[in-house]
Write a protein that holds these residues in place. Sequence first.
Motif, PDB file in Angstrom:
ATOM      1  N   MET A   1       0.846  -1.187   0.000  1.00 49.39           N
ATOM      2  CA  MET A   1       0.000   0.000   0.000  1.00 49.39           C
ATOM      3  C   MET A   1       0.881   1.236   0.000  1.00 49.39           C
ATOM      4  O   MET A   1       1.801   1.342   0.789  1.00 49.39           O
ATOM      5  N   GLY A   2       0.625   2.164  -0.902  1.00 42.64           N
ATOM      6  CA  GLY A   2       1.436   3.356  -0.984  1.00 42.64           C
ATOM      7  C   GLY A   2       0.579   4.581  -1.203  1.00 42.64           C
ATOM      8  O   GLY A   2      -0.179   4.991  -0.327  1.00 42.64           O
ATOM      9  N   GLU A   3       0.669   5.158  -2.410  1.00 43.89           N
ATOM     10  CA  GLU A   3      -0.078   6.374  -2.693  1.00 43.89           C
ATOM     11  C   GLU A   3      -1.539   6.109  -3.028  1.00 43.89           C
ATOM     12  O   GLU A   3      -2.326   7.042  -3.121  1.00 43.89           O
ATOM     13  N   PHE A   4      -1.921   4.866  -3.234  1.00 44.86           N
ATOM     14  CA  PHE A   4      -3.326   4.572  -3.527  1.00 44.86           C
ATOM     15  C   PHE A   4      -3.752   3.285  -2.829  1.00 44.86           C
ATOM     16  O   PHE A   4      -2.933   2.439  -2.482  1.00 44.86           O
ATOM     17  N   ALA A   5      -5.052   3.165  -2.618  1.00 42.29           N
ATOM     18  CA  ALA A   5      -5.649   1.963  -2.041  1.00 42.29           C
ATOM     19  C   ALA A   5      -7.031   1.805  -2.653  1.00 42.29           C
ATOM     20  O   ALA A   5      -7.582   2.737  -3.242  1.00 42.29           O
ATOM     21  N   PHE A   6      -7.612   0.610  -2.501  1.00 49.04           N
ATOM     22  CA  PHE A   6      -8.884   0.303  -3.129  1.00 49.04           C
ATOM     23  C   PHE A   6     -10.000   0.292  -2.083  1.00 49.04           C
ATOM     24  O   PHE A   6      -9.881  -0.362  -1.050  1.00 49.04           O
ATOM     25  N   PHE A   7     -11.078   1.019  -2.391  1.00 50.74           N
ATOM     26  CA  PHE A   7     -12.226   1.018  -1.495  1.00 50.74           C
ATOM     27  C   PHE A   7     -12.997  -0.281  -1.666  1.00 50.74           C
ATOM     28  O   PHE A   7     -13.375  -0.660  -2.772  1.00 50.74           O
ATOM     29  N   ASN A   8     -13.255  -0.942  -0.554  1.00 48.04           N
ATOM     30  CA  ASN A   8     -13.916  -2.243  -0.569  1.00 48.04           C
ATOM     31  C   ASN A   8     -15.434  -2.064  -0.494  1.00 48.04           C
ATOM     32  O   ASN A   8     -16.022  -2.042   0.590  1.00 48.04           O
ATOM     33  N   HIS A   9     -16.081  -1.956  -1.638  1.00 53.38           N
ATOM     34  CA  HIS A   9     -17.535  -1.788  -1.666  1.00 53.38           C
ATOM     35  C   HIS A   9     -18.260  -3.065  -1.277  1.00 53.38           C
ATOM     36  O   HIS A   9     -19.466  -3.034  -0.979  1.00 53.38           O
ATOM     37  N   HIS A  10     -17.544  -4.205  -1.252  1.00 51.21           N
ATOM     38  CA  HIS A  10     -18.183  -5.475  -0.884  1.00 51.21           C
ATOM     39  C   HIS A  10     -18.609  -5.493   0.591  1.00 51.21           C
ATOM     40  O   HIS A  10     -19.438  -6.333   0.975  1.00 51.21           O
ATOM     41  N   CYS A  11     -18.047  -4.609   1.400  1.00 49.33           N
ATOM     42  CA  CYS A  11     -18.393  -4.609   2.826  1.00 49.33           C
ATOM     43  C   CYS A  11     -19.734  -3.917   3.091  1.00 49.33           C
ATOM     44  O   CYS A  11     -20.245  -3.961   4.217  1.00 49.33           O
ATOM     45  N   LEU A  12     -20.318  -3.291   2.080  1.00 48.32           N
ATOM     46  CA  LEU A  12     -21.617  -2.639   2.216  1.00 48.32           C
ATOM     47  C   LEU A  12     -22.730  -3.614   1.834  1.00 48.32           C
ATOM     48  O   LEU A  12     -22.498  -4.559   1.067  1.00 48.32           O
ATOM     49  N   PRO A  13     -23.947  -3.414   2.348  1.00 51.57           N
ATOM     50  CA  PRO A  13     -24.386  -2.307   3.195  1.00 51.57           C
ATOM     51  C   PRO A  13     -24.115  -2.570   4.671  1.00 51.57           C
ATOM     52  O   PRO A  13     -23.791  -3.693   5.067  1.00 51.57           O
ATOM     53  N   PHE A  14     -24.287  -1.515   5.475  1.00 48.22           N
ATOM     54  CA  PHE A  14     -24.237  -1.678   6.918  1.00 48.22           C
ATOM     55  C   PHE A  14     -25.459  -2.470   7.375  1.00 48.22           C
ATOM     56  O   PHE A  14     -26.498  -2.495   6.700  1.00 48.22           O
ATOM     57  N   ALA A  15     -25.343  -3.078   8.541  1.00 48.28           N
ATOM     58  CA  ALA A  15     -26.462  -3.848   9.085  1.00 48.28           C
ATOM     59  C   ALA A  15     -27.646  -2.938   9.388  1.00 48.28           C
ATOM     60  O   ALA A  15     -28.802  -3.295   9.163  1.00 48.28           O
ATOM     61  N   ASP A  16     -27.343  -1.743   9.910  1.00 47.64           N
ATOM     62  CA  ASP A  16     -28.385  -0.767  10.242  1.00 47.64           C
ATOM     63  C   ASP A  16     -27.724   0.589  10.448  1.00 47.64           C
ATOM     64  O   ASP A  16     -26.495   0.712  10.386  1.00 47.64           O
ATOM     65  N   LYS A  17     -28.517   1.615  10.708  1.00 44.74           N
ATOM     66  CA  LYS A  17     -27.980   2.970  10.876  1.00 44.74           C
ATOM     67  C   LYS A  17     -27.130   3.088  12.142  1.00 44.74           C
ATOM     68  O   LYS A  17     -26.216   3.901  12.198  1.00 44.74           O
ATOM     69  N   GLU A  18     -27.437   2.285  13.144  1.00 44.76           N
ATOM     70  CA  GLU A  18     -26.640   2.324  14.371  1.00 44.76           C
ATOM     71  C   GLU A  18     -25.202   1.898  14.083  1.00 44.76           C
ATOM     72  O   GLU A  18     -24.245   2.541  14.539  1.00 44.76           O
ATOM     73  N   GLN A  19     -25.044   0.827  13.331  1.00 47.26           N
ATOM     74  CA  GLN A  19     -23.706   0.389  12.950  1.00 47.26           C
ATOM     75  C   GLN A  19     -23.033   1.434  12.067  1.00 47.26           C
ATOM     76  O   GLN A  19     -21.845   1.724  12.226  1.00 47.26           O
ATOM     77  N   LEU A  20     -23.777   2.013  11.150  1.00 44.44           N
ATOM     78  CA  LEU A  20     -23.247   3.056  10.274  1.00 44.44           C
ATOM     79  C   LEU A  20     -22.726   4.243  11.074  1.00 44.44           C
ATOM     80  O   LEU A  20     -21.604   4.710  10.854  1.00 44.44           O
ATOM     81  N   ASN A  21     -23.516   4.738  12.012  1.00 39.67           N
ATOM     82  CA  ASN A  21     -23.126   5.914  12.787  1.00 39.67           C
ATOM     83  C   ASN A  21     -21.954   5.622  13.712  1.00 39.67           C
ATOM     84  O   ASN A  21     -21.228   6.546  14.099  1.00 39.67           O
ATOM     85  N   ASP A  22     -21.766   4.359  14.054  1.00 42.53           N
ATOM     86  CA  ASP A  22     -20.625   3.983  14.888  1.00 42.53           C
ATOM     87  C   ASP A  22     -19.338   3.897  14.063  1.00 42.53           C
ATOM     88  O   ASP A  22     -18.283   4.374  14.496  1.00 42.53           O
ATOM     89  N   LEU A  23     -19.428   3.324  12.852  1.00 38.99           N
ATOM     90  CA  LEU A  23     -18.229   3.037  12.075  1.00 38.99           C
ATOM     91  C   LEU A  23     -17.791   4.179  11.155  1.00 38.99           C
ATOM     92  O   LEU A  23     -16.605   4.293  10.844  1.00 38.99           O
ATOM     93  N   MET A  24     -18.713   5.015  10.709  1.00 39.69           N
ATOM     94  CA  MET A  24     -18.333   6.047   9.750  1.00 39.69           C
ATOM     95  C   MET A  24     -17.296   7.030  10.301  1.00 39.69           C
ATOM     96  O   MET A  24     -16.299   7.330   9.611  1.00 39.69           O
ATOM     97  N   PRO A  25     -17.439   7.568  11.517  1.00 38.28           N
ATOM     98  CA  PRO A  25     -16.403   8.475  12.033  1.00 38.28           C
ATOM     99  C   PRO A  25     -15.034   7.809  12.131  1.00 38.28           C
ATOM    100  O   PRO A  25     -14.008   8.448  11.867  1.00 38.28           O
ATOM    101  N   LYS A  26     -15.009   6.538  12.489  1.00 34.21           N
ATOM    102  CA  LYS A  26     -13.744   5.806  12.577  1.00 34.21           C
ATOM    103  C   LYS A  26     -13.126   5.646  11.193  1.00 34.21           C
ATOM    104  O   LYS A  26     -11.899   5.741  11.034  1.00 34.21           O
ATOM    105  N   PHE A  27     -13.970   5.404  10.193  1.00 26.46           N
ATOM    106  CA  PHE A  27     -13.496   5.279   8.815  1.00 26.46           C
ATOM    107  C   PHE A  27     -12.870   6.588   8.342  1.00 26.46           C
ATOM    108  O   PHE A  27     -11.807   6.593   7.701  1.00 26.46           O
ATOM    109  N   LEU A  28     -13.487   7.711   8.647  1.00 25.62           N
ATOM    110  CA  LEU A  28     -12.961   9.010   8.236  1.00 25.62           C
ATOM    111  C   LEU A  28     -11.615   9.287   8.892  1.00 25.62           C
ATOM    112  O   LEU A  28     -10.665   9.732   8.236  1.00 25.62           O
ATOM    113  N   ARG A  29     -11.516   9.016  10.193  1.00 19.78           N
ATOM    114  CA  ARG A  29     -10.242   9.238  10.889  1.00 19.78           C
ATOM    115  C   ARG A  29      -9.147   8.351  10.318  1.00 19.78           C
ATOM    116  O   ARG A  29      -7.994   8.773  10.173  1.00 19.78           O
ATOM    117  N   LEU A  30      -9.506   7.110  10.000  1.00 22.77           N
ATOM    118  CA  LEU A  30      -8.548   6.181   9.414  1.00 22.77           C
ATOM    119  C   LEU A  30      -8.023   6.707   8.082  1.00 22.77           C
ATOM    120  O   LEU A  30      -6.813   6.723   7.836  1.00 22.77           O
TER     121      LEU A  30
END
Length: 289
Positions: free
Chosen positions: A1-30
Amino acid sequence: MGEFAFFNHHCLPFADKEQLNDLMPKFLRLCLRAGRCGLKTIIVDQNVDAHWFRIELTPGYYWQDWYSERALRDPLLREQAQAFRSISTRQPFFSPEELEAALLFDVEHSESKTSFSVLRAAVWHGSGIISFPTRQPWNKSPIMVHVQEMGDIGEIKIKANWVVNLYSLDVFDDVEQSLIAARHAAMRSGREIWENRNGLFPHLEFCGRAPDQLRTWSHRLSCLEQSRDAMRVLDVFADKWKRGEIHEYTHETLRRLGLAHRVSGESETCANDRRRVSAPRTPSLCSPG
């Protein structure tokens, strides 16, 4: 992994909005931390919205809905989401030329025996993937895969490989130093280091003649590499000082952080710089000799 990486769309959808609201901020920070270590581009599949807003996160609920309902109402989250958009996005996973060359190449997840396009692209390009840890196998790293290639006489060759899956800050912590080292190694001139200093060494301030010395570097490459490595260690030191993990300067601390060069005291120019009165005293570095 260097200047680019691949977004894994296979991990979608989220189970529900609760899981989404928990994981999205962590994804952004990452992603933002990865960006500071050199990630410039996230590559998405041709079936995914390259602008993110029309990516379906849960059935009938899209990124733009989450942004309007959550991010715009939280200043910190809004700032992170906007900063995330500064990482460029492009598609598809394969150019037409690459796709033709990869016809005799396939990748399967070792446990499920499923072929995922994102794993195939990551192995082909020698990169990693970025995922939401919504379910298996996207909540572990690295991910073991089986690579199938056709040999010169038509036989199928199968070999094991591993794909780095950035799904949490803990995983990023494990690979961060290797990403930084790879990025630094790609810098082959003092001018390149100077022009990329904010990304390479975000916690350092350059004073005295340092800017001119880097921009006009004329010494041998080995000296540049030693200086670059020293600046990397100093940047880690400054970051840990700011976080309160280090409370005083010692030469031994730098050695523990990986410095392999002899350390001397500050130069008179730096020591007398009034702009740095409240900052930790930063050592100057010398090559062995």
